[in-house]
Design a protein around this motif. Structure first.
Motif, PDB file in Angstrom:
ATOM      1  N   ALA A 145       0.830  -1.206   0.000  1.00 35.51           N
ATOM      2  CA  ALA A 145       0.000   0.000   0.000  1.00 35.51           C
ATOM      3  C   ALA A 145       0.864   1.256   0.000  1.00 35.51           C
ATOM      4  CB  ALA A 145      -0.932  -0.007   1.199  1.00 35.51           C
ATOM      5  N   HIS A 147       4.703   0.890  -0.288  1.00 36.19           N
ATOM      6  CA  HIS A 147       6.025   0.617  -0.840  1.00 36.19           C
ATOM      7  C   HIS A 147       5.911  -0.050  -2.210  1.00 36.19           C
ATOM      8  CE1 HIS A 147       6.740  -0.062   3.715  1.00 36.19           C
ATOM      9  NE2 HIS A 147       6.824   1.226   3.433  1.00 36.19           N
ATOM     10  N   ARG A 170      -3.428   9.888   1.650  1.00 36.83           N
ATOM     11  CA  ARG A 170      -3.437   9.174   0.381  1.00 36.83           C
ATOM     12  C   ARG A 170      -2.044   9.140  -0.213  1.00 36.83           C
ATOM     13  NH1 ARG A 170      -8.346  11.035  -3.336  1.00 36.83           N
ATOM     14  NH2 ARG A 170      -6.757  10.800  -4.913  1.00 36.83           N
ATOM     15  N   VAL A 171      -1.681   8.000  -0.789  1.00 39.10           N
ATOM     16  CA  VAL A 171      -0.328   7.850  -1.321  1.00 39.10           C
ATOM     17  C   VAL A 171      -0.167   8.704  -2.585  1.00 39.10           C
ATOM     18  CG1 VAL A 171       1.332   6.241  -2.298  1.00 39.10           C
ATOM     19  CG2 VAL A 171      -0.068   5.546  -0.365  1.00 39.10           C
ATOM     20  N   PRO A 174       4.524   6.005  -3.958  1.00 38.52           N
ATOM     21  CA  PRO A 174       5.005   4.985  -3.027  1.00 38.52           C
ATOM     22  C   PRO A 174       6.530   5.040  -2.920  1.00 38.52           C
ATOM     23  CG  PRO A 174       4.359   3.967  -5.111  1.00 38.52           C
ATOM     24  CD  PRO A 174       4.035   5.428  -5.227  1.00 38.52           C
TER      25      PRO A 174
ATOM     26  N   LEU B  53      -1.752  -2.378  -6.098  1.00 38.96           N
ATOM     27  CA  LEU B  53      -1.019  -2.973  -4.975  1.00 38.96           C
ATOM     28  C   LEU B  53      -0.365  -4.280  -5.389  1.00 38.96           C
ATOM     29  CD1 LEU B  53      -3.146  -2.397  -1.760  1.00 38.96           C
ATOM     30  CD2 LEU B  53      -1.599  -0.897  -2.962  1.00 38.96           C
ATOM     31  N   ARG B  56       2.731  -3.549  -7.355  1.00 36.13           N
ATOM     32  CA  ARG B  56       3.851  -3.017  -6.580  1.00 36.13           C
ATOM     33  C   ARG B  56       4.694  -4.088  -5.905  1.00 36.13           C
ATOM     34  NH1 ARG B  56       0.799   1.657  -3.469  1.00 36.13           N
ATOM     35  NH2 ARG B  56       0.541   3.099  -5.199  1.00 36.13           N
TER      36      ARG B  56
END
Lengths: 211, 102
Positions: A145, A147, A170-171, A174, B53, B56
């Motif tokens: 979430a 990284h 909020r990102v 990342p 996600l 990532r």
């Protein structure tokens, strides 16, 4: 003439049989074999009225939902409107950090360097006022979430290539990281070294800043 | 009121939309994006990850990350094309999953 009479008759029948009209069973024996057109018309109109009411209710509900969502979207937009711009400016901060982390030997104590450090600090303060916070990565358990892994395998962030930032939770971007095994020492050796013998570096908690 | 969503399942990205007032409206994902990467993954802790996600963490968890699955959907495991493409995909689980899709 005959047709007109029929219609009149059915009209009275239809009025009299109003409560049980929908199924038509009450009216049928009185009105004769032919389907009474007025009664049909009424049934059709009622069905149509019911359909219109249903549609009206649906579109009202839909409109309320739409309004609610639009308001939510507008609030989000206002809050994060500068997010795209900040995202574009972050590389400048990255470069500034890198420049300060790689000072020419013997320049660490100069007034000029101190000035550039102040510029960097000001930049950070401005971003902070806009709700921008750096993401803690080094040594943390890897979390997609926040990284983005660019290498390695394991569960802990062992290296940070590029710092990540959030805005109002909020990102924005990342953190770009390399993960490693939990057993590996995750604190980079430079950071502890720098922190111990250079007091000016203590504010650089991530160890990027090296005199 | 129940409504149907439409999903454009792309090989790399997907979009979800709904008809609203006769017009299609794209539904943004949790990250506020209209496009969602067509990637799903099973994290080491057993958590299901979807979209951005999943992408990532793909590098650290290639065997349990499924991407470009559209190439395999509806195909038989013995299909020569599947057999050829499987060699290009790091997803070990994809191999098993397509195998069960026989």
């Amino acid at each position: 003439m005959q047709g007109e009479r029929d219609e009149r008759e059915t009209l009275t029948v239809a009025e009299g049989a109003e409560p049980g009209l929908a199924d038509g069973t009450v009216a049928e024996p009185l009105a004769g074999a032919a389907a009474p057109p007025v009664e049909d018309e009424l049934a059709r109109s009622r069905a149509q009225a019911a359909e219109y009411e249903d549609r009206w209710k649906r579109s009202t509900a839909e409109f309320i939902n739409y309004k609610r969502r639009t308001e939510q979207e507008r609030a989000d937009l206002l809050r994060g409107a500068n997010g795209a711009l900040i995202l574009e400016l972050l590389p400048v901060l990255d470069d500034l950090e890198r420049a300060l982390a790689n000072l020419p030997t013997g320049e660490a104590a100069s007034k000029w360097v101190e000035g550039v450090q102040l510029v960097e600090r000001k930049f950070r303060a401005i971003l902070e006022r806009q709700g921008v916070r750096p993401i803690e990565a080094l040594g943390q358990p890897f979390d997609p979430a926040f990284h983005e892994a660019v290498g390695g395998s394991g569960q802990t962030v062992a290296q940070e290539y590029q710092r990540g930032y959030t805005q109002h939770g909020r990102v924005l971007r990342p953190a770009m990281v390399v993960v490693g095994d939990d057993e590996l020492p995750v604190v980079s050796p430079q950071s502890s070294e720098v922190a111990s013998d250079d007091p000016a570096a203590t504010r650089a908690t991530t160890g990027d800043f090296q005199a | 009121m129940a409504r149907a969503i439409g999903i454009d399942l792309g090989t790399t990205n997907s979009v979800v939309a709904v008809i609203e007032g006769g017009e299609p409206t794209v539904i943004p994902n949790a990250e506020g994006e209209r496009l969602t990467p067509s990637v799903v993954a099973l994290s080491p802790s057993g958590e299901r990850l979807v979209g951005r996600l999943a992408r990532r963490q793909a590098v650290t968890n290639p065997e349990n990350t499924v991407f470009s699955i559209k190439r395999f959907i509806g195909r038989k495991f013995n299909d020569p094309e599947v057999q050829r493409d499987i060699k290009l995909v790091p997803t070990r689980s994809a191999r098993r999953r397509t195998a069960t899709c026989r």
